[in-house]
Design an enzyme around this catalytic site. Structure first.
Site, mmCIF file in Angstrom:
data_model
loop_
_atom_site.group_PDB
_atom_site.id
_atom_site.type_symbol
_atom_site.label_atom_id
_atom_site.label_comp_id
_atom_site.label_asym_id
_atom_site.label_seq_id
_atom_site.Cartn_x
_atom_site.Cartn_y
_atom_site.Cartn_z
ATOM 1 N N LYS A 181 17.354 -11.153 13.643
ATOM 2 C CA LYS A 181 17.277 -12.574 13.276
ATOM 3 C C LYS A 181 18.712 -13.091 13.265
ATOM 4 O O LYS A 181 19.468 -12.848 12.323
ATOM 5 C CB LYS A 181 16.634 -12.708 11.889
ATOM 6 C CG LYS A 181 15.957 -14.026 11.589
ATOM 7 C CD LYS A 181 16.869 -15.220 11.513
ATOM 8 C CE LYS A 181 17.755 -15.232 10.290
ATOM 9 N NZ LYS A 181 18.719 -16.356 10.270
ATOM 10 N N GLU A 256 27.152 -5.461 5.310
ATOM 11 C CA GLU A 256 28.547 -5.840 5.566
ATOM 12 C C GLU A 256 28.711 -7.222 4.950
ATOM 13 O O GLU A 256 28.265 -8.213 5.525
ATOM 14 C CB GLU A 256 28.828 -5.900 7.073
ATOM 15 C CG GLU A 256 28.651 -4.592 7.806
ATOM 16 C CD GLU A 256 29.721 -3.560 7.472
ATOM 17 O OE1 GLU A 256 30.706 -3.905 6.777
ATOM 18 O OE2 GLU A 256 29.570 -2.407 7.891
ATOM 19 N N CYS A 290 35.268 -12.113 7.968
ATOM 20 C CA CYS A 290 35.236 -11.477 6.650
ATOM 21 C C CYS A 290 36.432 -10.541 6.455
ATOM 22 O O CYS A 290 36.655 -10.068 5.352
ATOM 23 C CB CYS A 290 33.919 -10.754 6.429
ATOM 24 S SG CYS A 290 33.526 -9.673 7.781
ATOM 25 N N GLU A 387 36.607 -16.212 -1.168
ATOM 26 C CA GLU A 387 36.936 -16.189 0.252
ATOM 27 C C GLU A 387 36.954 -17.638 0.762
ATOM 28 O O GLU A 387 35.962 -18.349 0.643
ATOM 29 C CB GLU A 387 35.810 -15.402 0.927
ATOM 30 C CG GLU A 387 36.134 -14.820 2.238
ATOM 31 C CD GLU A 387 34.981 -13.938 2.769
ATOM 32 O OE1 GLU A 387 33.841 -14.025 2.267
ATOM 33 O OE2 GLU A 387 35.242 -13.175 3.698
HETATM 34 P P1 ADP Z 1 27.408 -17.126 6.034
HETATM 35 O O1 ADP Z 1 28.179 -17.569 4.871
HETATM 36 O O2 ADP Z 1 28.121 -16.293 7.015
HETATM 37 O O3 ADP Z 1 26.553 -18.195 6.663
HETATM 38 P P2 ADP Z 1 24.976 -16.088 4.949
HETATM 39 O O4 ADP Z 1 24.879 -14.887 4.104
HETATM 40 O O5 ADP Z 1 24.576 -17.400 4.380
HETATM 41 O O6 ADP Z 1 26.461 -16.055 5.445
HETATM 42 O O7 ADP Z 1 24.170 -15.906 6.307
HETATM 43 C C1 ADP Z 1 24.149 -14.730 7.055
HETATM 44 C C2 ADP Z 1 22.773 -14.557 7.665
HETATM 45 O O8 ADP Z 1 21.815 -14.465 6.616
HETATM 46 C C3 ADP Z 1 22.309 -15.700 8.555
HETATM 47 O O9 ADP Z 1 21.538 -15.169 9.616
HETATM 48 C C4 ADP Z 1 21.428 -16.507 7.634
HETATM 49 O O10 ADP Z 1 20.450 -17.237 8.338
HETATM 50 C C5 ADP Z 1 20.780 -15.422 6.819
HETATM 51 N N1 ADP Z 1 20.279 -15.835 5.502
HETATM 52 C C6 ADP Z 1 20.804 -16.738 4.649
HETATM 53 N N2 ADP Z 1 20.073 -16.813 3.517
HETATM 54 C C7 ADP Z 1 19.052 -15.929 3.665
HETATM 55 C C8 ADP Z 1 17.946 -15.515 2.840
HETATM 56 N N3 ADP Z 1 17.751 -16.027 1.620
HETATM 57 N N4 ADP Z 1 17.100 -14.582 3.321
HETATM 58 C C9 ADP Z 1 17.303 -14.028 4.533
HETATM 59 N N5 ADP Z 1 18.320 -14.365 5.347
HETATM 60 C C10 ADP Z 1 19.180 -15.305 4.925
#
Ligand code: ADP
Length: 484
Positions: A181, A256, A290, A387
């Site tokens: 995903k 990660e 990161c 960060e």
């Molecule tokens: P960033 O700050 O890099 O956007 P996130 O942790 O928000 O980091 O997002 C990283 C990935 O996790 C993306 O693919 C995002 O769509 C997904 N994501 C964000 N929130 C959720 C959630 N509650 N459940 C599953 N996947 C999520």
């Protein structure tokens, strides 16, 4: 319009069980170019039942894929690697269009992403078991390594290709199947990788790419008993949620997560090298990695000289659309990212920091931000704890080695760290004392496919890349055989 040699690489559908499917619902996710906000594509917002179909297809594909000879899987991966390199220009163009990074950096990421596939194609053939000398004469003890099974990967937008191949390549090499995903901001690079995987001969159901509402898709993937492992790259906050969601079915996890990298310059450092390393580490991908230096600690004796040299170089960094020649800093990913940089800056300035260069949104408007250097940063500021994920370098002054080690470790994160010294005895002391998974000594660039990437503390679990990376997708099975 994205200029591509092969338009077949631009997909607005998901790869499920070997077909390219659009969602049953009419809703779609808009993909925007962060350089100007224009909509460049739409990808499906899959329903929970469509994601469940992908899990079912993965379960069916697992047996035949895992039973291939490792060499056969390796050959398919090798073809995928070659196809990615052959299509590097198109993949880079897609990446710059949806992510914003300069084209040269996007191309560099494609080569880096492909390197994981080459590496794990080779590692596939070296998943050795063990024979253990038994404590009883009539027993024989063996260890087999077997694939974990159906895996899921949830990946971020900052490295739209490499964060996928770093998970998919070891999974497929080990004999696992995987559902990816990608981040909603950057699905196009992911889908294009899927096109090339199919062309390379990855069978239906072995690699599937699903797009949709991240919470919904995440809930289905983590809630399934069939999915035996989740590999996630993203924020610590979301990592924690996913870890909790994986708890009921006790899934294997690789995480990660966020970092808060210290970048330490000692009095005995080569200052020009330190400036060069700071720029590479801080401003790559406009500060959105990161492992980007987040806190720059500079010893008192060289503080002013370092600040001056760094600011002079930073002021020359060229900001603009990633597609324009010579551009070094593209737009940030979205408005929230720009606002975070602004708020960290305002907080620091209100607490006494001084802007040495940059310090505001760029004249180009939109999501562009001036590469910025701040002097006089202190532990009371948000930049010390959070960060920033943008082109802002806060400089902290320190006096002693002991003091800076304590400051560097004073965080819940432990991903990357950097230090510059010409003194090898100090280097050993510092490496042993830093609570980080990765350390760069006299360099700001540490990532490659042969080294173990990963963090300690709340920066995550497990390692990617290197010979350790494939272990994340293998189970250890112990066989005790009595001879009578
Ligand atoms: P960033 O700050 O890099 O956007 P996130 O942790 O928000 O980091 O997002 C990283 C990935 O996790 C993306 O693919 C995002 O769509 C997904 N994501 C964000 N929130 C959720 C959630 N509650 N459940 C599953 N996947 C999520």
């Amino acid at each position: 319009m994205i200029q591509l040699r092969s338009t077949a690489l631009l997909r607005e559908s998901c790869l499920i069980n070997g077909s390219w499917s659009t969602a049953s619902s009419k809703e779609a996710i808009e993909v925007r170019d962060p350089a100007d906000g224009s909509i460049i594509a739409h990808v499906p917002s899959l329903s929970a039942s469509e994601v469940a179909q992908a899990i079912e297809a993965a379960q069916k594909a697992f047996g035949p894929w895992s039973q291939l000879a490792a060499k056969e899987r390796a050959q398919i991966l090798r073809r995928w690697f070659e196809l990615i390199l052959a299509n590097a220009d198109d993949l880079a163009a897609l990446m710059t269009a949806e992510q914003g990074k300069p084209l040269a950096e996007a191309k560099g990421e494609i080569v880096y992403a492909a390197s994981f596939i080459e590496w794990f194609a080779e590692e596939a053939k070296r998943v050795y078991g063990e024979i253990i000398p038994a404590p009883q004469a009539d027993k024989r003890l063996m260890v087999l390594k077997q694939p974990v099974g159906v895996c899921a990967a949830i990946t971020p937008w900052n490295f739209p290709a490499a964060m996928i191949t770093r998970k998919v390549a070891p999974a497929l090499a080990a004999g696992c199947v995987i559902i990816v995903k990608p981040a909603e901001q950057t699905p196009l690079t992911a889908l294009a990788l899927g096109v090339l995987a199919e062309e390379a001969g990855v069978p239906a159901g072995v690699l599937q790419i699903v797009t949709g509402d991240s919470r919904e898709v995440g809930r289905v993937l983590t809630g399934s008993d069939v999915v035996r492992k989740l590999s996630f790259t993203g924020s610590t906050e979301v990592g924690r949620i996913l870890m909790a969601q994986c708890a009921p079915s006790i899934k294997r996890l690789s995480l990660e997560l966020g970092g808060n990298a210290p970048f330490i310059v000692f009095d005995d450092a080569d200052l020009d090298a330190a400036v060069e390393g700071a720029i590479a580490s801080k401003y790559r991908n406009a500060g959105q990695t990161c492992v980007c230096a987040n806190r720059l600690y500079v010893q008192a004796g060289v503080f002013d000289a370092f600040a001056e040299k760094l600011a002079a170089k930073v002021a020359t960094l060229q900001v603009g659309r990633g597609t324009e020649p010579g551009v070094q800093i593209g737009p940030l990913i979205d408005e929230a990212a720009v606002e975070k940089v602004e708020s960290h800056l305002a907080d620091a300035v209100s607490k006494g920091a001084r802007i040495v260069t940059g310090g505001k949104r760029h004249g180009l408007g939109g999501l562009f931000f001036e590469p910025t250097v701040l002097a006089g940063a202190t532990g009371a500021m948000r930049v010390a704890r959070e960060e920033t994920f943008g082109p802002l370098a806060p400089l902290f002054r320190f006096e002693t080695e002991e003091e800076v080690i304590a400051l560097a470790n004073d965080t819940e994160f432990g991903l990357a760290s950097y230090f510059y010294t010409e003194n090898i005895r100090r280097a050993w002391r510092v490496v042993e004392a830093l609570e980080y998974g990765m350390i760069g000594h006299n360099t700001g660039l540490i990532s490659n496919e042969v080294a173990p990437f990963g963090g300690v503390k709340q920066s995550g679990l497990g390692r990617e890349g290197s010979h350790h990376g494939i272990e994340e997708y293998l189970e250890v099975k112990y066989w005790c055989s009595a001879l009578r």
